[in-house]
Design a protein around this motif. Sequence first.
Motif, mmCIF file in Angstrom:
data_model
loop_
_atom_site.group_PDB
_atom_site.id
_atom_site.type_symbol
_atom_site.label_atom_id
_atom_site.label_comp_id
_atom_site.label_asym_id
_atom_site.label_seq_id
_atom_site.Cartn_x
_atom_site.Cartn_y
_atom_site.Cartn_z
ATOM 1 N N ARG A 52 0.859 -1.176 0.000
ATOM 2 C CA ARG A 52 0.000 0.000 0.000
ATOM 3 C C ARG A 52 0.902 1.235 0.000
ATOM 4 N N THR A 53 0.453 2.294 -0.630
ATOM 5 C CA THR A 53 1.322 3.456 -0.778
ATOM 6 C C THR A 53 0.613 4.736 -0.350
ATOM 7 N N ALA A 54 1.373 5.587 0.323
ATOM 8 C CA ALA A 54 0.914 6.926 0.672
ATOM 9 C C ALA A 54 1.884 7.914 0.039
ATOM 10 N N GLY A 55 1.358 8.859 -0.720
ATOM 11 C CA GLY A 55 2.197 9.806 -1.436
ATOM 12 C C GLY A 55 2.142 11.192 -0.841
ATOM 13 N N LEU A 56 3.309 11.813 -0.677
ATOM 14 C CA LEU A 56 3.402 13.205 -0.253
ATOM 15 C C LEU A 56 3.930 14.029 -1.418
ATOM 16 N N ASP A 57 3.252 15.114 -1.733
ATOM 17 C CA ASP A 57 3.677 15.972 -2.835
ATOM 18 C C ASP A 57 2.898 17.276 -2.744
ATOM 19 N N LEU A 58 3.432 18.314 -3.371
ATOM 20 C CA LEU A 58 2.677 19.560 -3.474
ATOM 21 C C LEU A 58 1.434 19.373 -4.334
ATOM 22 N N ARG A 59 1.510 18.445 -5.290
ATOM 23 C CA ARG A 59 0.392 18.161 -6.194
ATOM 24 C C ARG A 59 -0.236 16.811 -5.824
ATOM 25 N N PRO A 60 -1.478 16.556 -6.253
ATOM 26 C CA PRO A 60 -2.075 15.246 -6.006
ATOM 27 C C PRO A 60 -1.262 14.132 -6.672
ATOM 28 N N ALA A 61 -1.184 13.000 -5.987
ATOM 29 C CA ALA A 61 -0.458 11.833 -6.502
ATOM 30 C C ALA A 61 -1.479 10.755 -6.863
ATOM 31 N N PRO A 62 -1.944 10.738 -8.106
ATOM 32 C CA PRO A 62 -3.074 9.866 -8.463
ATOM 33 C C PRO A 62 -2.770 8.377 -8.363
ATOM 34 N N ASP A 63 -1.501 7.979 -8.464
ATOM 35 C CA ASP A 63 -1.182 6.552 -8.418
ATOM 36 C C ASP A 63 -1.120 6.011 -6.994
ATOM 37 N N ALA A 64 -1.029 6.891 -6.005
ATOM 38 C CA ALA A 64 -0.923 6.452 -4.621
ATOM 39 C C ALA A 64 -2.293 6.105 -4.054
ATOM 40 N N LEU A 65 -2.315 5.143 -3.158
ATOM 41 C CA LEU A 65 -3.555 4.789 -2.471
ATOM 42 C C LEU A 65 -4.076 5.976 -1.670
ATOM 43 N N HIS A 66 -3.155 6.707 -1.071
ATOM 44 C CA HIS A 66 -3.500 7.849 -0.221
ATOM 45 C C HIS A 66 -2.549 8.988 -0.570
ATOM 46 N N SER A 67 -3.069 10.160 -0.862
ATOM 47 C CA SER A 67 -2.244 11.299 -1.282
ATOM 48 C C SER A 67 -2.477 12.475 -0.348
ATOM 49 N N VAL A 68 -1.376 13.079 0.105
ATOM 50 C CA VAL A 68 -1.457 14.230 1.005
ATOM 51 C C VAL A 68 -0.627 15.366 0.419
ATOM 52 N N GLY A 69 -1.216 16.558 0.349
ATOM 53 C CA GLY A 69 -0.487 17.717 -0.138
ATOM 54 C C GLY A 69 0.447 18.258 0.924
ATOM 55 N N VAL A 70 1.750 18.182 0.638
ATOM 56 C CA VAL A 70 2.767 18.537 1.633
ATOM 57 C C VAL A 70 3.966 19.173 0.934
ATOM 58 N N ASP A 71 4.544 20.187 1.577
ATOM 59 C CA ASP A 71 5.859 20.694 1.194
ATOM 60 C C ASP A 71 6.866 19.967 2.069
ATOM 61 N N VAL A 72 7.684 19.104 1.483
ATOM 62 C CA VAL A 72 8.586 18.279 2.291
ATOM 63 C C VAL A 72 9.629 19.101 3.024
ATOM 64 N N ALA A 73 9.842 20.342 2.599
ATOM 65 C CA ALA A 73 10.792 21.216 3.288
ATOM 66 C C ALA A 73 10.245 21.743 4.604
ATOM 67 N N ASP A 74 8.969 21.537 4.866
ATOM 68 C CA ASP A 74 8.315 22.011 6.086
ATOM 69 C C ASP A 74 8.164 20.847 7.056
ATOM 70 N N ASP A 75 8.957 20.858 8.124
ATOM 71 C CA ASP A 75 8.952 19.714 9.040
ATOM 72 C C ASP A 75 7.605 19.523 9.715
ATOM 73 N N GLY A 76 6.912 20.612 10.009
ATOM 74 C CA GLY A 76 5.602 20.491 10.637
ATOM 75 C C GLY A 76 4.589 19.824 9.727
ATOM 76 N N GLN A 77 4.593 20.197 8.448
ATOM 77 C CA GLN A 77 3.674 19.572 7.500
ATOM 78 C C GLN A 77 3.958 18.079 7.361
ATOM 79 N N VAL A 78 5.232 17.723 7.265
ATOM 80 C CA VAL A 78 5.595 16.309 7.098
ATOM 81 C C VAL A 78 5.184 15.514 8.335
ATOM 82 N N ALA A 79 5.488 16.032 9.514
ATOM 83 C CA ALA A 79 5.148 15.320 10.752
ATOM 84 C C ALA A 79 3.650 15.124 10.878
ATOM 85 N N ALA A 80 2.884 16.165 10.559
ATOM 86 C CA ALA A 80 1.425 16.048 10.657
ATOM 87 C C ALA A 80 0.885 15.053 9.648
#
Length: 231
Positions: A29-57
């Motif tokens: 199963r896959t969860a995708g983090l990206d600024l844009r939607p990740a259509p191939d992932a089972l679960h997609s979350v909009g995140v800026d990976v440079a932001d530690d708070g966003q990634v942790a949440a």
Amino acid sequence: MGARLALVTGAAGGIGAAMVRELAARGWRTAGLDLRPAPDALHSVGVDVADDGQVAAAVRRIERELGPVEAAVCAAGHYAIVPVSDIDWSEWTRMLRVHLGGVVNVCRAVVPGMVERGRGDVVAVTSDLAIGGGHAEAHYAAAKGAVIGLVRSLAAELASSGVRVNAVAPGPTDTPLLAPDSPWRRPAFLQTLPTGRLTSAEEVALAAAYLIEDGTFCAGEILSPNAGAVI
């Protein structure tokens, strides 16, 4: 809980999207983090990976809804060709925050749980430019080189806990990150490669999946799927 869960950053396109597809084909199963939607992932979350708070949440939410992250692939990044004298400070820091900071933020979010469970895998996508350098790519090569130092240090720190940290260092890869007029796409460059072609995103994903599933003896390893660009 069912199939194991993998977290992939940069999952909306290029190497990240290929990684999502490869792991899904292997039953993850896959969860995708990206600024844009990740259509191939089972679960997609909009995140800026440079932001530690966003990634942790995002990781807290994913693990609450889907279960523990057992593998993380850090593929988020950006690329630019700029002479060193023209790189301003904001460009230097953004390159470092996305590439190095993005890996650090993911590791800070997922590694404690992996250590507690006694197993887990982290694979960072770096670059052959981190090894060989490149013309007018100093900020990118420096950031990717820092990722290699991080990977090897974390591998030494975490291996005894059952958590393995490795990296793939692809050469020029056929993704939208390389513009149509990129020097890496020119026939004159391609003719210098033993294979005569760019690496594909799917080949990079295969190398990363190998480290996660089969390379159980690897810790701090840097695999280089680069079509022979660096030998």
